[in-house]
Motif scaffolding. Structure first.
Motif, PDB file in Angstrom:
ATOM      1  N   LEU A  55       0.795  -1.231   0.000  1.00  0.00           N
ATOM      2  CA  LEU A  55       0.000   0.000   0.000  1.00  0.00           C
ATOM      3  C   LEU A  55       0.831   1.287   0.000  1.00  0.00           C
ATOM      4  O   LEU A  55       0.461   2.237  -0.695  1.00  0.00           O
ATOM      5  N   PRO A  56       1.954   1.382   0.732  1.00  0.00           N
ATOM      6  CA  PRO A  56       2.758   2.612   0.626  1.00  0.00           C
ATOM      7  C   PRO A  56       3.255   2.872  -0.793  1.00  0.00           C
ATOM      8  O   PRO A  56       3.266   4.017  -1.253  1.00  0.00           O
ATOM      9  N   ALA A  57       3.651   1.830  -1.512  1.00  0.00           N
ATOM     10  CA  ALA A  57       4.117   2.004  -2.890  1.00  0.00           C
ATOM     11  C   ALA A  57       2.963   2.432  -3.793  1.00  0.00           C
ATOM     12  O   ALA A  57       3.130   3.291  -4.664  1.00  0.00           O
ATOM     13  N   VAL A  58       1.781   1.864  -3.581  1.00  0.00           N
ATOM     14  CA  VAL A  58       0.611   2.258  -4.373  1.00  0.00           C
ATOM     15  C   VAL A  58       0.279   3.720  -4.100  1.00  0.00           C
ATOM     16  O   VAL A  58      -0.030   4.480  -5.017  1.00  0.00           O
ATOM     17  N   TRP A  59       0.368   4.137  -2.847  1.00  0.00           N
ATOM     18  CA  TRP A  59       0.097   5.531  -2.482  1.00  0.00           C
ATOM     19  C   TRP A  59       1.098   6.472  -3.151  1.00  0.00           C
ATOM     20  O   TRP A  59       0.722   7.521  -3.669  1.00  0.00           O
ATOM     21  N   ASP A  60       2.373   6.108  -3.132  1.00  0.00           N
ATOM     22  CA  ASP A  60       3.397   6.936  -3.776  1.00  0.00           C
ATOM     23  C   ASP A  60       3.148   7.061  -5.279  1.00  0.00           C
ATOM     24  O   ASP A  60       3.324   8.129  -5.854  1.00  0.00           O
ATOM     25  N   ILE A  61       2.728   5.974  -5.916  1.00  0.00           N
ATOM     26  CA  ILE A  61       2.442   6.025  -7.351  1.00  0.00           C
ATOM     27  C   ILE A  61       1.216   6.895  -7.614  1.00  0.00           C
ATOM     28  O   ILE A  61       1.207   7.703  -8.547  1.00  0.00           O
ATOM     29  N   ALA A  62       0.195   6.744  -6.795  1.00  0.00           N
ATOM     30  CA  ALA A  62      -1.031   7.531  -6.994  1.00  0.00           C
ATOM     31  C   ALA A  62      -0.763   9.024  -6.788  1.00  0.00           C
ATOM     32  O   ALA A  62      -1.278   9.859  -7.528  1.00  0.00           O
ATOM     33  N   GLN A  63       0.045   9.379  -5.804  1.00  0.00           N
ATOM     34  CA  GLN A  63       0.335  10.775  -5.509  1.00  0.00           C
ATOM     35  C   GLN A  63       1.463  11.339  -6.363  1.00  0.00           C
ATOM     36  O   GLN A  63       1.637  12.543  -6.428  1.00  0.00           O
ATOM     37  N   ASN A  64       2.252  10.462  -6.981  1.00  0.00           N
ATOM     38  CA  ASN A  64       3.435  10.838  -7.758  1.00  0.00           C
ATOM     39  C   ASN A  64       4.346  11.763  -6.952  1.00  0.00           C
ATOM     40  O   ASN A  64       4.730  12.841  -7.389  1.00  0.00           O
ATOM     41  N   THR A  65       4.693  11.319  -5.747  1.00  0.00           N
ATOM     42  CA  THR A  65       5.559  12.118  -4.888  1.00  0.00           C
ATOM     43  C   THR A  65       6.943  12.221  -5.497  1.00  0.00           C
ATOM     44  O   THR A  65       7.370  11.362  -6.270  1.00  0.00           O
ATOM     45  N   ARG A  66       7.640  13.301  -5.135  1.00  0.00           N
ATOM     46  CA  ARG A  66       8.997  13.542  -5.623  1.00  0.00           C
ATOM     47  C   ARG A  66       9.934  13.628  -4.435  1.00  0.00           C
ATOM     48  O   ARG A  66       9.540  13.988  -3.336  1.00  0.00           O
TER      49      ARG A  66
END
Length: 142
Positions: free
Chosen positions: A48-59
């Protein structure tokens, strides 16, 4: 000195491929081995953390100029003036990753987030080019 900039986006093809591979493996466990859905669900929670990072496109990244070193990750950011840095410590860990810490003139240590740091060989050359002393430590326990 020309500013050095490093930026990394979490929505990368590599991350997406890894997530697809993990979900394919979990689905294979259900289909081939009749694994319990609740067990697969618990294992999928780790993604889930990786999915969240992909959804938010964090930098994440950093900027080194003639006055300060700035870094950011997600919504967090910080900076330190170059005059406040005594030296930069690069620690090679047992998994061969490199941790970067700033040791200030006050002897306080600030660890840079792993996701904000560029590849260590390139970063070491940039730091030395900026006039900062760099210490390398390999496989220390503490």
């Amino acid at each position: 000195m020309t500013p050095f900039t490093y930026t990394r986006h979490n929505r990368s093809p590599r991350t997406v491929v890894i997530l697809i591979g993990v979900y394919a493996a979990l689905l294979a466990l259900v289909i081939l081995f009749d694994a319990a859905w609740w067990l697969i669900g618990i294992l999928a929670l780790a993604t889930l953390p990786a999915v969240w990072d992909i959804a938010q496109n964090t930098r994440a990244g950093l900027v080194l100029d003639q006055h300060c070193l700035r870094w950011f990750t997600g919504t967090r950011e910080a900076e330190v003036a170059l005059t406040d840095i005594d030296h930069v410590r690069l620690d090679t860990r047992w998994d061969f990753s490199v941790r970067v810490s700033l040791v200030l003139t006050t002897k306080k240590r600030i660890r840079l987030p792993d996701e904000s740091t560029p590849p260590h060989r390139e970063f070491e050359a940039v730091l030395e080019g900026a006039g900062l002393r760099v210490e390398r430590h390999h496989f220390t326990i503490f």
